[in-house]
Every structure is written in structure tokens, then in C-alpha cells.
Design a protein around this motif. Structure first.
Motif, PDB file in Angstrom:
ATOM      1  N   THR A 280      -1.797 -43.782  53.788  1.00  0.00           N
ATOM      2  CA  THR A 280      -1.359 -42.394  53.918  1.00  0.00           C
ATOM      3  C   THR A 280      -2.321 -41.472  53.184  1.00  0.00           C
ATOM      4  O   THR A 280      -3.239 -41.925  52.502  1.00  0.00           O
ATOM      5  N   GLY A 281      -2.104 -40.187  53.347  1.00  0.00           N
ATOM      6  CA  GLY A 281      -2.935 -39.177  52.697  1.00  0.00           C
ATOM      7  C   GLY A 281      -2.574 -37.830  53.288  1.00  0.00           C
ATOM      8  O   GLY A 281      -1.994 -37.763  54.378  1.00  0.00           O
ATOM      9  N   GLY A 282      -2.904 -36.772  52.583  1.00  0.00           N
ATOM     10  CA  GLY A 282      -2.603 -35.430  53.083  1.00  0.00           C
ATOM     11  C   GLY A 282      -3.446 -35.092  54.296  1.00  0.00           C
ATOM     12  O   GLY A 282      -4.397 -35.802  54.639  1.00  0.00           O
ATOM     13  N   ILE A 283      -3.109 -34.006  54.941  1.00  0.00           N
ATOM     14  CA  ILE A 283      -3.863 -33.539  56.108  1.00  0.00           C
ATOM     15  C   ILE A 283      -5.328 -33.309  55.703  1.00  0.00           C
ATOM     16  O   ILE A 283      -5.600 -32.817  54.614  1.00  0.00           O
ATOM     17  N   GLY A 284      -6.247 -33.765  56.561  1.00  0.00           N
ATOM     18  CA  GLY A 284      -7.667 -33.538  56.276  1.00  0.00           C
ATOM     19  C   GLY A 284      -8.257 -34.435  55.201  1.00  0.00           C
ATOM     20  O   GLY A 284      -9.385 -34.232  54.761  1.00  0.00           O
ATOM     21  N   SER A 285      -7.486 -35.450  54.778  1.00  0.00           N
ATOM     22  CA  SER A 285      -8.021 -36.344  53.738  1.00  0.00           C
ATOM     23  C   SER A 285      -8.960 -37.392  54.343  1.00  0.00           C
ATOM     24  O   SER A 285      -9.744 -38.010  53.629  1.00  0.00           O
ATOM     25  N   GLY A 286      -8.853 -37.588  55.656  1.00  0.00           N
ATOM     26  CA  GLY A 286      -9.714 -38.566  56.321  1.00  0.00           C
ATOM     27  C   GLY A 286      -9.026 -39.886  56.607  1.00  0.00           C
ATOM     28  O   GLY A 286      -9.669 -40.920  56.740  1.00  0.00           O
ATOM     29  N   LYS A 287      -7.682 -39.848  56.730  1.00  0.00           N
ATOM     30  CA  LYS A 287      -6.915 -41.068  57.044  1.00  0.00           C
ATOM     31  C   LYS A 287      -7.442 -41.757  58.300  1.00  0.00           C
ATOM     32  O   LYS A 287      -7.579 -42.962  58.337  1.00  0.00           O
ATOM     33  N   SER A 288      -7.699 -40.967  59.338  1.00  0.00           N
ATOM     34  CA  SER A 288      -8.102 -41.548  60.632  1.00  0.00           C
ATOM     35  C   SER A 288      -9.428 -42.279  60.507  1.00  0.00           C
ATOM     36  O   SER A 288      -9.613 -43.349  61.075  1.00  0.00           O
ATOM     37  N   ALA A 289     -10.365 -41.686  59.758  1.00  0.00           N
ATOM     38  CA  ALA A 289     -11.679 -42.326  59.574  1.00  0.00           C
ATOM     39  C   ALA A 289     -11.504 -43.644  58.824  1.00  0.00           C
ATOM     40  O   ALA A 289     -12.098 -44.671  59.180  1.00  0.00           O
ATOM     41  N   VAL A 290     -10.670 -43.641  57.785  1.00  0.00           N
ATOM     42  CA  VAL A 290     -10.415 -44.854  57.006  1.00  0.00           C
ATOM     43  C   VAL A 290      -9.740 -45.901  57.898  1.00  0.00           C
ATOM     44  O   VAL A 290     -10.121 -47.077  57.910  1.00  0.00           O
ATOM     45  N   ALA A 291      -8.740 -45.456  58.675  1.00  0.00           N
ATOM     46  CA  ALA A 291      -8.018 -46.365  59.577  1.00  0.00           C
ATOM     47  C   ALA A 291      -8.997 -47.032  60.545  1.00  0.00           C
ATOM     48  O   ALA A 291      -8.943 -48.242  60.765  1.00  0.00           O
ATOM     49  N   GLN A 292      -9.915 -46.236  61.110  1.00  0.00           N
ATOM     50  CA  GLN A 292     -10.889 -46.768  62.065  1.00  0.00           C
ATOM     51  C   GLN A 292     -11.791 -47.816  61.404  1.00  0.00           C
ATOM     52  O   GLN A 292     -12.117 -48.839  62.002  1.00  0.00           O
ATOM     53  N   CYS A 293     -12.168 -47.581  60.150  1.00  0.00           N
ATOM     54  CA  CYS A 293     -12.988 -48.565  59.415  1.00  0.00           C
ATOM     55  C   CYS A 293     -12.247 -49.893  59.278  1.00  0.00           C
ATOM     56  O   CYS A 293     -12.858 -50.964  59.393  1.00  0.00           O
ATOM     57  N   PHE A 294     -10.943 -49.831  59.032  1.00  0.00           N
ATOM     58  CA  PHE A 294     -10.162 -51.070  58.925  1.00  0.00           C
ATOM     59  C   PHE A 294     -10.068 -51.773  60.285  1.00  0.00           C
ATOM     60  O   PHE A 294     -10.169 -52.997  60.375  1.00  0.00           O
ATOM     61  N   VAL A 295      -9.868 -50.984  61.353  1.00  0.00           N
ATOM     62  CA  VAL A 295      -9.809 -51.557  62.706  1.00  0.00           C
ATOM     63  C   VAL A 295     -11.126 -52.279  63.012  1.00  0.00           C
ATOM     64  O   VAL A 295     -11.145 -53.374  63.573  1.00  0.00           O
ATOM     65  N   ASP A 296     -12.243 -51.665  62.596  1.00  0.00           N
ATOM     66  CA  ASP A 296     -13.564 -52.283  62.799  1.00  0.00           C
ATOM     67  C   ASP A 296     -13.679 -53.630  62.075  1.00  0.00           C
ATOM     68  O   ASP A 296     -14.497 -54.465  62.445  1.00  0.00           O
ATOM     69  N   GLN A 297     -12.855 -53.806  61.040  1.00  0.00           N
ATOM     70  CA  GLN A 297     -12.839 -55.088  60.308  1.00  0.00           C
ATOM     71  C   GLN A 297     -11.877 -56.097  60.966  1.00  0.00           C
ATOM     72  O   GLN A 297     -11.680 -57.189  60.456  1.00  0.00           O
ATOM     73  N   GLY A 298     -11.255 -55.672  62.073  1.00  0.00           N
ATOM     74  CA  GLY A 298     -10.357 -56.578  62.793  1.00  0.00           C
ATOM     75  C   GLY A 298      -8.915 -56.559  62.317  1.00  0.00           C
ATOM     76  O   GLY A 298      -8.137 -57.474  62.613  1.00  0.00           O
ATOM     77  N   VAL A 299      -8.549 -55.502  61.602  1.00  0.00           N
ATOM     78  CA  VAL A 299      -7.171 -55.426  61.080  1.00  0.00           C
ATOM     79  C   VAL A 299      -6.259 -54.772  62.125  1.00  0.00           C
ATOM     80  O   VAL A 299      -6.612 -53.772  62.736  1.00  0.00           O
ATOM     81  N   HIS A 300      -5.081 -55.363  62.324  1.00  0.00           N
ATOM     82  CA  HIS A 300      -4.074 -54.832  63.258  1.00  0.00           C
ATOM     83  C   HIS A 300      -3.503 -53.538  62.660  1.00  0.00           C
ATOM     84  O   HIS A 300      -3.108 -53.512  61.496  1.00  0.00           O
ATOM     85  N   LEU A 301      -3.468 -52.493  63.457  1.00  0.00           N
ATOM     86  CA  LEU A 301      -3.063 -51.196  62.917  1.00  0.00           C
ATOM     87  C   LEU A 301      -2.002 -50.542  63.797  1.00  0.00           C
ATOM     88  O   LEU A 301      -2.107 -50.568  65.017  1.00  0.00           O
TER      89      LEU A 301
END
Length: 203
Positions: A10-31
Motif C-alpha cells: 500500500t501507499g498514498g496516491i502518487g507514491s508509486g505503488k503501481s511501479a513497485v507492484a510491476q517490479c514484483f510481477v516481473d519477479q514472478g510474484v502472483h499479484l
């Protein structure tokens, strides 16, 4: 096969949650994204949409029968009672959707991304919480760019979200996202390597 443990992101609006989430997906993590679950529960033909229209009237619908999110947002941000009514209707339904999607995870741990992880009680579905944090000025800049919104609109959303202290109080890990994407990727890789060593999300 051990059941995957769940990391709340989680994180506030504009903190970059989506970018972080995408990095985890790139590591093969189910999201699983709580915002997507929130969209699914109000699709045409789902009971939640009928209840919303019954309560707010047909002006919260678009011509094609889809929910007019902007119209609904304007109504609930202007009136805390209406926002609570909507949350009471949607949170349990969203929780069910999320649980079903998390149950399909095949990675050692799965991630639930939710801007309202703390407020909605969704953190209770998780064993560990990662908060993406950023200086407020940067949050405002990013959101204005992304949503073509004014500083005032962004400030109003920031005020409606859980304050930073409350979010950080629930955090096991904090990622301060105030640098570039390659730095962010390496931080996520470091966290991912650490998370793979955990059993049930605890060291």
C-alpha cells in the motif's frame, strides 16, 4: 506445497505503488489488485451495481450501463455519510473477490495491492505489510501529471486517505520511492530475495 503467504502492498496516491507492484510481477510474484476487484464487483449485472443505482439514482450510470465512476466519486467525496454507505456495501464484496484471486497464487508469496489496505481492514487478509512512501510534494507532482488533476484535487484525495503515520504504523517494511526506476527495481529485487526466505511472512 505450502500455501503462499500474503504481502499487503500500500501507499498514498502518487507514491508509486503501481511501479513497485510491476517490479514484483516481473519477479514472478502472483499479484491481486484491490482496485481491479473493486471494478469487478460493480460490473453491469453484478448485484452491487443495482444497489448503487437504487441508492444514488440513474445519474451514476453511463449511457452504456457501466458505472460512472467520476459521478459517483463526486457524490461520495462531498458527503462522508454517502461514502460510508458505499464502503459498507462494497468492502465485504471486494474482500470476497480478493480472497478468491489470492487462493489461486502459485508463487511462494502473493501480493495484495490496495490503496485502502489499512482503512478497509484488508490488511487483515495479509501476513506482512509493505508501505511505499514518498515525500508529499512528490506525491502531488506525480498525481497531477498522471491524472491531469489540479493540486487542490490531489490535496483533497490525500486528506481523504489514511494519514501517513497511520499507514506506517501498520508497516513491516517501508520503501521510500523518491529515486529513479532502476534504483526501485533493485530495491524490489532485494526485498523479493528477503521475502523468499520468510515462512508465513515472518522472519
Amino acid at each position: 506445497m505450502m500455501k503462499p503467504w500474503i504481502l499487503g502492498l500500500t501507499g498514498g496516491i502518487g507514491s508509486g505503488k503501481s511501479a513497485v507492484a510491476q517490479c514484483f510481477v516481473d519477479q514472478g510474484v502472483h499479484l491481486v489488485d484491490a482496485d481491479h476487484a473493486a471494478r469487478w464487483v460493480v460490473e453491469p449485472g453484478r448485484p452491487a451495481l443495482a444497489k448503487i443505482v437504487e441508492h444514488f439514482g440513474p445519474e451514476v450510470l453511463l449511457a452504456d450501463g457501466q458505472l460512472d465512476r467520476a459521478a459517483l466519486r463526486a457524490r461520495v467525496f462531498a458527503d462522508a455519510t454517502e461514502r460510508r454507505w458505499l464502503e459498507t456495501l462494497l468492502h465485504p464484496l471486494i474482500g470476497e473477490e480478493i480472497s478468491q484471486y489470492l487462493a489461486r497464487a502459485e508463487s511462494p508469496y502473493a501480493i495484495l495491492v490496495s490503496p485502502l489496505l489499512v482503512e478497509s481492514g484488508q490488511h487483515q487478509l495479509t501476513q506482512r505489510v509493505l508501505v511505499v512512501d514518498a515525500p508529499e510534494q512528490l506525491q502531488v507532482q506525480r498525481t497531477m501529471l498522471r491524472d491531469q488533476a489540479s493540486a487542490e484535487q490531489v490535496q483533497a484525495i490525500l486528506r481523504a486517505q489514511t494519514n501517513r503515520e497511520e499507514r506506517l504504523r501498520h508497516a513491516h517494511d517501508v520503501l521510500v520511492n523518491d529515486r529513479d526506476l532502476s534504483w526501485l527495481r533493485s530495491e524490489v529485487e532485494r526485498l523479493h530475495a528477503f521475502y523468499l526466505t520468510l515462512r508465513g511472512g515472518q522472519a
